[in-house]
Enzyme design. Structure first.
Site, PDB file in Angstrom:
ATOM      1  N   ASP A 198      13.259  21.479 -13.472  1.00  0.00           N
ATOM      2  CA  ASP A 198      12.853  21.600 -12.060  1.00  0.00           C
ATOM      3  C   ASP A 198      11.345  21.802 -12.054  1.00  0.00           C
ATOM      4  O   ASP A 198      10.766  22.242 -13.056  1.00  0.00           O
ATOM      5  CB  ASP A 198      13.547  22.795 -11.377  1.00  0.00           C
ATOM      6  N   ILE A 199      10.738  21.517 -10.892  1.00  0.00           N
ATOM      7  CA  ILE A 199       9.297  21.791 -10.760  1.00  0.00           C
ATOM      8  C   ILE A 199       9.103  23.295 -10.513  1.00  0.00           C
ATOM      9  O   ILE A 199       8.072  23.863 -10.806  1.00  0.00           O
ATOM     10  CB  ILE A 199       8.695  20.918  -9.628  1.00  0.00           C
ATOM     11  N   ASP A 252       7.230  18.167 -13.539  1.00  0.00           N
ATOM     12  CA  ASP A 252       7.156  17.339 -12.329  1.00  0.00           C
ATOM     13  C   ASP A 252       7.755  15.974 -12.668  1.00  0.00           C
ATOM     14  O   ASP A 252       7.277  15.289 -13.583  1.00  0.00           O
ATOM     15  CB  ASP A 252       5.667  17.207 -11.955  1.00  0.00           C
ATOM     16  N   GLY A 295      17.219  16.228  -8.594  1.00  0.00           N
ATOM     17  CA  GLY A 295      15.855  16.694  -8.324  1.00  0.00           C
ATOM     18  C   GLY A 295      15.173  15.858  -7.264  1.00  0.00           C
ATOM     19  O   GLY A 295      15.648  14.792  -6.875  1.00  0.00           O
ATOM     20  N   VAL A 336      12.583  15.740  -3.502  1.00  0.00           N
ATOM     21  CA  VAL A 336      12.391  16.402  -2.205  1.00  0.00           C
ATOM     22  C   VAL A 336      13.705  16.312  -1.426  1.00  0.00           C
ATOM     23  O   VAL A 336      14.239  15.224  -1.259  1.00  0.00           O
ATOM     24  CB  VAL A 336      11.246  15.681  -1.448  1.00  0.00           C
ATOM     25  N   SER A 375      22.263  10.617  -0.402  1.00  0.00           N
ATOM     26  CA  SER A 375      22.459  11.377   0.846  1.00  0.00           C
ATOM     27  C   SER A 375      22.954  10.471   1.960  1.00  0.00           C
ATOM     28  O   SER A 375      22.666   9.262   1.976  1.00  0.00           O
ATOM     29  CB  SER A 375      21.125  12.007   1.251  1.00  0.00           C
ATOM     30  N   HIS A 401      21.685  10.285   4.608  1.00  0.00           N
ATOM     31  CA  HIS A 401      20.535   9.778   5.362  1.00  0.00           C
ATOM     32  C   HIS A 401      20.136   8.361   4.945  1.00  0.00           C
ATOM     33  O   HIS A 401      19.299   7.743   5.605  1.00  0.00           O
ATOM     34  CB  HIS A 401      19.390  10.787   5.305  1.00  0.00           C
ATOM     35  N   TYR A 434      12.796  10.124   3.918  1.00  0.00           N
ATOM     36  CA  TYR A 434      13.698  10.704   2.912  1.00  0.00           C
ATOM     37  C   TYR A 434      14.902   9.780   2.684  1.00  0.00           C
ATOM     38  O   TYR A 434      15.254   9.448   1.545  1.00  0.00           O
ATOM     39  CB  TYR A 434      14.126  12.090   3.411  1.00  0.00           C
ATOM     40  N   LYS A 438      16.325   7.472  -0.638  1.00  0.00           N
ATOM     41  CA  LYS A 438      17.686   7.476  -1.191  1.00  0.00           C
ATOM     42  C   LYS A 438      18.186   6.036  -1.319  1.00  0.00           C
ATOM     43  O   LYS A 438      18.893   5.695  -2.267  1.00  0.00           O
ATOM     44  CB  LYS A 438      18.618   8.299  -0.287  1.00  0.00           C
TER      45      LYS A 438
HETATM   46  C1  15L Z   1      20.574  16.156   3.219  1.00  0.00           C
HETATM   47  O1  15L Z   1      20.400  15.134   2.575  1.00  0.00           O
HETATM   48  C2  15L Z   1      19.794  17.394   2.965  1.00  0.00           C
HETATM   49  O2  15L Z   1      19.450  17.542   1.609  1.00  0.00           O
HETATM   50  C3  15L Z   1      20.484  18.642   3.479  1.00  0.00           C
HETATM   51  O3  15L Z   1      19.551  19.704   3.503  1.00  0.00           O
HETATM   52  C4  15L Z   1      21.102  18.428   4.858  1.00  0.00           C
HETATM   53  O4  15L Z   1      20.091  18.192   5.801  1.00  0.00           O
HETATM   54  C5  15L Z   1      22.049  17.260   4.792  1.00  0.00           C
HETATM   55  O5  15L Z   1      21.395  16.108   4.312  1.00  0.00           O
HETATM   56  C6  15L Z   1      22.706  16.916   6.129  1.00  0.00           C
HETATM   57  O6  15L Z   1      22.659  15.774   6.559  1.00  0.00           O
HETATM   58  O7  15L Z   1      23.299  17.833   6.715  1.00  0.00           O
END
Ligand code: 15L
Length: 270
Positions: free
Chosen positions: A36-37, A53, A74, A76, A113, A115, A138, A142
Site C-alpha cells: 500500500d502507499i 506507490d 490498490g 484511488v 466497481s 461505476h 474513477y 475501472k
Molecule cells: C465504489 O467503487 C467505492 O469504492 C465505494 O466507496 C462506494 O462509493 C461504492 O463504489 C458505491 O457505489 O457505493
C-alpha cells in the site's frame, strides 16, 4: 495442513477492503505479500509488508516475484482529480499486469466497481456483458482496467476475474445500498472463489450480496461457485427509517452509480 497457495500479493492492503483481504486470505496462502502507499502497521510472521506507490514500475516489478496470484485492490477508491486517478488506477493497474507478465504470474483478481457501468438506468437489469457506461473519471479508470485485463488474457494468457463491487461496507449506508450492498463476508467469498476456480479466462462478475432488490444479473458469478450468504434486507427497516425515499428522477436514485452519476466534473470549482 498445507495451504493451496504459497504466496499471494495483495495491493491496497491498508484500505477498507484490503484489510479484509489481509485477514481472510491468510487461510489460503503460506505467505502474504502486502502493499500500500499508506502505512500497514506491523507484519505478522506470515506477512511481508512493502510500502510503495503503484505508479512506480521499478517498485511494482519485484512485488510480483514468486507469487501465485495477485489480488489487486490498490489505487484511488472514489472520484478524484484526473492526475490522481491516472497515476493510482490507470498507470498503477498497468504496472501490476506488466509486472505479472514479466514475472510469470498467471492470475489477477481485480476489485473493479459498479461505476464502470454507473450510467445505466435503474429500470435496466444488466449482466456482465453490457458495454461500459462509466459515471466518473474513477469509473472510467475501472473500464480501462477491465479492458487491460482482457488484453493481457487475449495476448499473454494471464487470467483475470474483475469483481465489479457494488457497495462493500459493514452494513448498507443508504437506500441505494439496499440493492448494491456486498457484505465483507461475501466479498471474501467471491475473492476466494475467484482464486480457486479452475479456469476463468477473462471474467467480469458483480460483487453483490443476495439483496432482494438488485440491479445486476450475476449468473457469471455462479459459474465460479459464488453463492451470496448475506442480504441487505436484514437492514431494510433501519435504512428506510433513517433515509427518506428519493425522487426517482434525481440522478442519485435514477442511475446504478447513484451520486457518482449525479456529480459534476470533480475538478470544477465547487
Ligand atoms: C465504489 O467503487 C467505492 O469504492 C465505494 O466507496 C462506494 O462509493 C461504492 O463504489 C458505491 O457505489 O457505493
Amino acid at each position: 495442513m498445507s495451504k493451496p497457495f504459497k504466496r499471494l500479493l495483495i495491493t491496497g492492503a491498508a484500505g477498507r477492503l484490503g484489510r479484509i483481504l489481509r485477514a481472510e486470505m491468510s487461510a489460503f496462502a503460506d505467505h502474504l505479500r502486502l502493499t500500500d502507499i499508506a502505512d500497514m502497521g506491523e507484519a505478522a510472521p506470515h506477512e511481508e509488508l512493502v510500502q510503495c506507490d503503484l505508479a512506480s514500475f521499478a517498485d511494482v516489478l519485484p512485488l510480483a516475484e514468486g507469487v501465485d496470484a495477485i489480488i489487486h485492490a490498490g489505487g484511488v477508491p472514489v472520484e478524484n482529480t484526473f492526475e490522481l486517478i491516472l497515476n493510482g488506477n490507470i498507470l498503477g493497474t498497468y504496472n501490476i499486469y506488466e509486472a505479472a507478465r514479466q514475472k510469470g504470474v498467471k492470475r489477477v483478481i481485480y476489485t473493479s466497481s459498479n461505476h464502470a457501468i454507473g450510467f445505466y438506468d435503474r429500470t435496466e437489469t444488466i449482466d456482465a456483458s453490457v458495454p461500459h457506461r462509466p459515471d466518473s473519471l474513477y469509473g472510467l479508470s475501472k473500464c480501462f482496467a477491465e479492458d487491460l485485463g482482457r488484453y493481457y488474457w487475449d495476448k499473454f494468457g494471464i487470467e483475470s476475474v474483475n469483481i465489479r463491487i457494488g457497495s462493500s461496507f459493514e452494513e448498507p449506508l443508504d437506500r441505494r445500498m439496499l440493492a448494491t450492498w456486498l457484505s465483507f463476508s461475501d466479498f471474501s467469498q467471491i475473492v476466494e472463489r475467484s482464486l480457486h476456480a479452475p479456469r476463468v479466462g477473462h471474467m467480469i462478475v458483480y460483487g453483490m450480496s443476495a439483496n432482494r432488490e438488485s440491479l445486476w444479473d450475476n449468473r457469471a458469478a455462479s459459474s465460479i461457485g459464488y453463492v451470496a450468504k448475506d442480504s441487505a434486507d436484514a437492514y431494510r427497516e433501519k435504512v428506510e427509517a433513517k433515509f427518506p425515499s428519493l425522487d426517482p428522477n434525481e440522478p442519485a436514485a435514477r442511475y446504478h452509480g447513484g451520486n457518482f452519476a449525479g456529480a459534476g466534473h470533480f475538478e470544477d470549482p465547487k
